[in-house]
Design a protein around this motif. Structure first.
Motif, short mmCIF file in Angstrom:
data_model
loop_
_atom_site.label_atom_id
_atom_site.label_comp_id
_atom_site.label_asym_id
_atom_site.label_seq_id
_atom_site.Cartn_x
_atom_site.Cartn_y
_atom_site.Cartn_z
N ASP A 250 0.81 -1.22 0.00
CA ASP A 250 0.00 0.00 0.00
C ASP A 250 0.85 1.27 0.00
O ASP A 250 0.36 2.34 -0.35
CB ASP A 250 -0.98 0.01 1.17
CG ASP A 250 -0.29 -0.08 2.52
OD1 ASP A 250 0.93 -0.34 2.56
OD2 ASP A 250 -0.97 0.12 3.54
N ASP A 251 2.11 1.19 0.37
CA ASP A 251 3.02 2.33 0.31
C ASP A 251 4.33 1.83 -0.30
O ASP A 251 5.26 1.48 0.42
CB ASP A 251 3.25 2.92 1.71
CG ASP A 251 4.05 4.20 1.66
OD1 ASP A 251 4.25 4.75 0.56
OD2 ASP A 251 4.51 4.67 2.73
N ARG B 16 2.22 10.96 -4.29
CA ARG B 16 1.80 9.65 -3.76
C ARG B 16 1.19 8.79 -4.87
O ARG B 16 1.48 7.60 -4.99
CB ARG B 16 0.78 9.87 -2.63
CG ARG B 16 0.16 8.58 -2.07
CD ARG B 16 1.20 7.78 -1.30
NE ARG B 16 0.60 6.63 -0.66
CZ ARG B 16 0.35 5.46 -1.25
NH1 ARG B 16 0.66 5.30 -2.53
NH2 ARG B 16 -0.18 4.47 -0.58
N GLN C 247 2.59 5.21 -6.65
CA GLN C 247 1.75 4.02 -6.74
C GLN C 247 1.72 3.50 -8.19
O GLN C 247 1.85 2.30 -8.44
CB GLN C 247 0.33 4.35 -6.28
CG GLN C 247 -0.55 3.13 -6.03
CD GLN C 247 -0.17 2.41 -4.76
OE1 GLN C 247 0.41 2.98 -3.85
NE2 GLN C 247 -0.49 1.13 -4.70
N THR D 139 -5.03 3.75 -3.71
CA THR D 139 -4.74 4.86 -2.80
C THR D 139 -3.95 5.95 -3.52
O THR D 139 -2.91 5.70 -4.11
CB THR D 139 -3.94 4.38 -1.59
OG1 THR D 139 -4.67 3.36 -0.92
CG2 THR D 139 -3.67 5.53 -0.62
#
Length: 245
Positions: free
Chosen positions: A81-82, A133, A137, A159
């Motif tokens: 997720d990151d 961000r 991703q 996200t």
């Protein structure tokens, strides 16, 4: 392609995953959903072989994750997720690195395709630390796709993405499945992932409260008109009531 049997994961005195069992075939897309702390990320990391399970068995393409870790990892791409990118590499460097370590034929042409598809071509020479961000991703997803794995594990991949990027990602997941890839897609954006999922794994407090075809939880005759409604129904019910046969 993925067989998980009675998977459990304990961190110190915390039981994060408790006896989860499910299996997915080639070309299936499983939506992995559940509240925060349900055990979703731990399940994905165990399948990817990044952390060891405390109990149970995981097999990927008929290979034990425990006994054949290196061979399994060559068949899997995991996007957390990151995504932990390399701060001293550019966007182009990341893809060239993936092309080299996986020995991908015509890697630059394939990398260019994915960068254009995810609107990152203009950032080819940009350093990873300069990316937003959402761009980070998208770069991680491009790297995963370039490796051409048999299995994709995507942990909250939506996200930070803008609407066009979300559409591109969902379309690409559908295409991957049509080309025989097996995908597990974890997300809290239930309405968005519902259209691409063939199966659902709903987790709560480390347990699987539902696993089965999406049609068994969402649709006419099963009491839930949307994945969001089904999610609340499943997480408010007991595991024995909701696990599909």
């Amino acid at each position: 392609m993925i067989v998980v049997n009675e998977l459990s994961k304990v961190y110190d005195d915390h039981l994060a995953v408790a006896g989860v069992t499910f299996q997915l075939q080639q070309g299936q897309v499983c939506g992995l959903v559940g509240p925060n702390g349900a055990g979703k990320t731990s399940t994905l990391r165990c399948i990817a072989g990044l952390i060891g399970s405390s109990d149970g068995e995981i097999r990927v393409n008929d290979l034990s994750v425990t006994l054949n870790s290196a061979a399994v990892k060559r068949q899997i791409a995991y996007v957390p997720d990151d995504p932990p990118l390399f701060d001293d590499l550019t966007v182009g460097d990341h893809l060239e690195f993936i092309g080299q370590i996986y020995d991908i034929p015509d890697a630059r042409t394939k990398a260019s395709y994915w960068l254009n598809r995810f609107d990152l071509a203009g950032k080819y020479d940009a350093g990873a630390t300069t990316l937003s961000r959402g761009m980070r991703q998208k770069l991680a997803v491009c790297c995963a796709y370039l490796a051409d794995p048999k299995i994709l594990l995507l942990d909250e991949p939506l996200t930070g993405l803008d609407p066009p990027a979300i559409r591109t990602l969902l379309d690409s997941v559908h295409e991957m499945a049509e080309n025989g890839k097996t995908v597990i897609l974890s997300s809290h954006l239930l309405a968005m992932i519902s259209e691409v999922c063939t199966h659902l794994l709903v987790m709560k407090s480390g347990q699987a409260v539902y696993f089965g075809p999406k049609s068994g939880l969402v649709g006419d005759g099963v009491g839930a008109e949307s994945l969001e409604a089904a999610f609340f129904a499943a997480t408010e019910s007991s595991p024995l009531e909701m696990v599909a046969t």
